[in-house]
Design a protein around this motif. Structure first.
Motif, PDB file in Angstrom:
ATOM      1  N   UNK A  71     129.454 -51.722 -73.072  1.00  0.00           N
ATOM      2  CA  UNK A  71     128.194 -51.238 -71.994  1.00  0.00           C
ATOM      3  C   UNK A  71     127.884 -52.530 -71.406  1.00  0.00           C
ATOM      4  N   UNK A  72     128.013 -53.453 -72.011  1.00  0.00           N
ATOM      5  CA  UNK A  72     127.357 -54.790 -71.064  1.00  0.00           C
ATOM      6  C   UNK A  72     128.076 -55.133 -70.060  1.00  0.00           C
ATOM      7  N   UNK A  73     129.396 -54.757 -70.057  1.00  0.00           N
ATOM      8  CA  UNK A  73     130.059 -55.192 -68.791  1.00  0.00           C
ATOM      9  C   UNK A  73     129.755 -54.371 -67.614  1.00  0.00           C
ATOM     10  N   UNK A  74     128.959 -53.153 -67.803  1.00  0.00           N
ATOM     11  CA  UNK A  74     128.612 -52.432 -66.621  1.00  0.00           C
ATOM     12  C   UNK A  74     127.062 -52.664 -66.421  1.00  0.00           C
ATOM     13  N   UNK A  75     126.589 -53.119 -67.479  1.00  0.00           N
ATOM     14  CA  UNK A  75     124.812 -52.976 -67.475  1.00  0.00           C
ATOM     15  C   UNK A  75     124.559 -54.313 -66.373  1.00  0.00           C
ATOM     16  N   UNK A  76     125.048 -55.448 -67.012  1.00  0.00           N
ATOM     17  CA  UNK A  76     124.788 -56.784 -66.715  1.00  0.00           C
ATOM     18  C   UNK A  76     125.020 -56.814 -65.111  1.00  0.00           C
ATOM     19  N   UNK A  77     126.177 -56.522 -64.463  1.00  0.00           N
ATOM     20  CA  UNK A  77     126.277 -56.521 -62.906  1.00  0.00           C
ATOM     21  C   UNK A  77     125.113 -55.812 -62.197  1.00  0.00           C
ATOM     22  N   UNK A  78     125.072 -54.650 -62.822  1.00  0.00           N
ATOM     23  CA  UNK A  78     123.847 -53.688 -62.067  1.00  0.00           C
ATOM     24  C   UNK A  78     122.607 -54.128 -62.088  1.00  0.00           C
ATOM     25  N   UNK A  79     122.163 -55.053 -63.135  1.00  0.00           N
ATOM     26  CA  UNK A  79     121.084 -55.712 -63.400  1.00  0.00           C
ATOM     27  C   UNK A  79     121.018 -56.813 -62.364  1.00  0.00           C
ATOM     28  N   UNK A  80     121.923 -57.708 -62.480  1.00  0.00           N
ATOM     29  CA  UNK A  80     122.033 -58.720 -61.466  1.00  0.00           C
ATOM     30  C   UNK A  80     121.925 -58.241 -60.177  1.00  0.00           C
ATOM     31  N   UNK A  81     122.776 -57.368 -59.481  1.00  0.00           N
ATOM     32  CA  UNK A  81     122.652 -56.922 -58.021  1.00  0.00           C
ATOM     33  C   UNK A  81     121.284 -56.231 -57.659  1.00  0.00           C
ATOM     34  N   UNK A  82     120.858 -55.668 -58.431  1.00  0.00           N
ATOM     35  CA  UNK A  82     119.176 -54.965 -58.462  1.00  0.00           C
ATOM     36  C   UNK A  82     118.226 -56.074 -58.186  1.00  0.00           C
ATOM     37  N   UNK A  83     118.485 -57.277 -58.686  1.00  0.00           N
ATOM     38  CA  UNK A  83     117.507 -58.402 -58.287  1.00  0.00           C
ATOM     39  C   UNK A  83     117.507 -58.889 -57.071  1.00  0.00           C
ATOM     40  N   UNK A  84     118.643 -58.595 -56.201  1.00  0.00           N
ATOM     41  CA  UNK A  84     118.880 -58.968 -54.772  1.00  0.00           C
ATOM     42  C   UNK A  84     118.589 -57.936 -53.744  1.00  0.00           C
ATOM     43  N   UNK A  85     119.131 -56.652 -54.043  1.00  0.00           N
ATOM     44  CA  UNK A  85     119.153 -55.639 -53.083  1.00  0.00           C
ATOM     45  C   UNK A  85     118.454 -54.586 -53.622  1.00  0.00           C
ATOM     46  N   UNK A  86     117.230 -54.146 -53.430  1.00  0.00           N
ATOM     47  CA  UNK A  86     116.544 -52.999 -53.675  1.00  0.00           C
ATOM     48  C   UNK A  86     115.597 -52.655 -52.550  1.00  0.00           C
ATOM     49  N   UNK A  87     115.204 -51.311 -52.579  1.00  0.00           N
ATOM     50  CA  UNK A  87     114.174 -50.806 -51.673  1.00  0.00           C
ATOM     51  C   UNK A  87     113.133 -51.392 -51.212  1.00  0.00           C
ATOM     52  N   UNK A  88     112.879 -51.512 -50.090  1.00  0.00           N
ATOM     53  CA  UNK A  88     111.421 -52.203 -49.681  1.00  0.00           C
ATOM     54  C   UNK A  88     110.331 -51.174 -49.358  1.00  0.00           C
ATOM     55  N   UNK A  89     109.686 -50.799 -50.309  1.00  0.00           N
ATOM     56  CA  UNK A  89     108.534 -49.851 -50.527  1.00  0.00           C
ATOM     57  C   UNK A  89     107.242 -50.413 -50.739  1.00  0.00           C
ATOM     58  N   UNK A  90     106.024 -49.690 -50.794  1.00  0.00           N
ATOM     59  CA  UNK A  90     104.894 -50.198 -50.953  1.00  0.00           C
ATOM     60  C   UNK A  90     104.603 -50.144 -52.509  1.00  0.00           C
ATOM     61  N   UNK A  91     105.676 -49.846 -53.262  1.00  0.00           N
ATOM     62  CA  UNK A  91     105.602 -49.862 -54.882  1.00  0.00           C
ATOM     63  C   UNK A  91     105.674 -51.209 -55.389  1.00  0.00           C
ATOM     64  N   UNK A  92     105.573 -51.380 -56.625  1.00  0.00           N
ATOM     65  CA  UNK A  92     105.526 -52.586 -57.355  1.00  0.00           C
ATOM     66  C   UNK A  92     106.955 -53.153 -57.467  1.00  0.00           C
ATOM     67  N   UNK A  93     107.093 -54.651 -57.249  1.00  0.00           N
ATOM     68  CA  UNK A  93     108.334 -55.232 -57.212  1.00  0.00           C
ATOM     69  C   UNK A  93     109.293 -54.683 -58.538  1.00  0.00           C
ATOM     70  N   UNK A  94     108.592 -54.484 -59.785  1.00  0.00           N
ATOM     71  CA  UNK A  94     109.523 -54.142 -60.837  1.00  0.00           C
ATOM     72  C   UNK A  94     109.891 -52.715 -60.295  1.00  0.00           C
ATOM     73  N   UNK A  95     108.976 -51.900 -59.973  1.00  0.00           N
ATOM     74  CA  UNK A  95     109.465 -50.334 -59.819  1.00  0.00           C
ATOM     75  C   UNK A  95     110.821 -50.340 -58.636  1.00  0.00           C
ATOM     76  N   UNK A  96     110.751 -51.261 -57.914  1.00  0.00           N
ATOM     77  CA  UNK A  96     111.841 -51.413 -56.819  1.00  0.00           C
ATOM     78  C   UNK A  96     113.141 -51.898 -57.433  1.00  0.00           C
ATOM     79  N   UNK A  97     112.850 -53.054 -58.236  1.00  0.00           N
ATOM     80  CA  UNK A  97     114.169 -53.381 -58.828  1.00  0.00           C
ATOM     81  C   UNK A  97     114.730 -52.468 -59.894  1.00  0.00           C
ATOM     82  N   UNK A  98     113.871 -51.672 -60.723  1.00  0.00           N
ATOM     83  CA  UNK A  98     114.293 -50.725 -61.505  1.00  0.00           C
ATOM     84  C   UNK A  98     114.924 -49.505 -61.066  1.00  0.00           C
ATOM     85  N   UNK A  99     114.526 -49.287 -59.786  1.00  0.00           N
ATOM     86  CA  UNK A  99     115.179 -48.036 -59.199  1.00  0.00           C
ATOM     87  C   UNK A  99     116.473 -48.233 -58.594  1.00  0.00           C
ATOM     88  N   UNK A 100     116.511 -49.429 -57.975  1.00  0.00           N
ATOM     89  CA  UNK A 100     117.834 -50.036 -57.464  1.00  0.00           C
ATOM     90  C   UNK A 100     119.011 -50.221 -58.840  1.00  0.00           C
TER      91      UNK A 100
END
Length: 272
Positions: free
Chosen positions: A139-168
């Motif tokens: 599982x970590x072969x799939x989870x880790x890349x997704x987590x790293x990518x979400x730190x850099x590319x995520x939606x720009x909305x008025x919600x909290x930074x954590x929410x935007x990264x989590x959604x990505x």
């Protein structure tokens, strides 16, 4: 009449099978675009595609529940895929509580509860029938890349930074969560009906999700790609993630439809 129709469809599948890869890709793209065009004329509110996608996913889970309760076996099911599904659903549900509070929240909750029940059955009640040796994609072969990518590319909305990264993170993980199940099926070659129905439901769900984004981009003449995003990359990445999972499942869906047309209960995959 039914036999003639089935024979004609079967001949079509045989003809497609004999074609070169370029022709197959062209035919696949043509069918995909034709389906999009048909959906656009049939459905007025394209936001309903997401609701339909979640309903189809939930229906696929119900098929698994039916299998586990009636057949008392989880043979052929990937625990890795179910756990990845539970992870992105749980994170998305938390985001949904903070960001949406709508029908999507209810559907995600119902699907998460059902998925957790499937995981419980595989891990404890039906463990003796679980093919652990075939379900070997970490599982970590799939989870880790997704987590790293979400730190850099995520939606720009008025919600909290954590929410935007989590959604990505949810979007990226959902697009590849089915890989362990597909890998497991490729090793077994013959897939029993309930598992095949479930994976086909995932394919239909992803097609509907992908259709939503493509139609939005088309109707906005491309401008929709850059309405939201971190560095203008968020929506293009969403579209790419949807396209990736649709492509991943397309080959299986082809053999699923072929098996159904031929009246076969088991879906047979070709050798790699």
């Amino acid at each position: 009449m039914g036999r003639r129709r089935g024979s004609a469809v079967n001949k079509m599948f045989i003809w497609v099978r004999k074609q070169s890869m370029k022709v197959k890709i062209f035919l696949g793209v043509a069918c995909f675009m034709s389906s999009l065009l048909g959906l656009r004329f049939l459905v007025k509110d394209i936001n309903q595609f997401f609701v339909a996608s979640e309903f189809v996913h939930a229906a696929g889970i119900l098929v698994l529940i039916y299998k586990l309760t009636t057949q008392n076996t989880c043979s052929g099911l990937s625990l890795q895929t179910q756990e990845l599904t539970a992870i992105f659903l749980a994170v998305r549900l938390c985001c949904s509580f903070m960001m949406e509070h709508d029908i999507h929240t209810i559907l995600d909750f119902a699907t998460l509860v059902s998925t957790l029940w499937v995981i419980y059955m595989i891990r404890f009640k039906l463990k003796a029938t679980y093919n652990e040796d075939l379900d070997d994609v970490p599982k970590y072969y799939l989870i880790v890349p997704c987590a790293i990518l979400s730190l850099f590319i995520y939606p720009h909305t008025y919600h909290s930074h954590l929410s935007k990264i989590s959604w990505a993170f949810c979007v990226y993980l959902e697009s590849i969560s089915v890989l362990p199940q597909l890998s497991m099926m490729q090793k077994t070659k013959m897939i029993e009906p309930s598992t095949a129905h479930y994976v086909f439901a995932l394919g239909v769900a992803r097609f509907l999700g992908c259709a939503h984004w493509i139609i939005q981009v088309y109707e906005s003449a491309g401008a929709y790609l850059f309405l939201l995003g971190s560095g203008y990359f968020w929506l293009p990445m969403v579209l790419l993630a949807e396209a990736v999972q649709t492509f991943i499942l397309a080959d299986f869906c082809y053999y699923y439809v072929k098996s159904v047309v031929n009246g076969q209960l088991l879906v047979s995959l070709p050798p790699v």
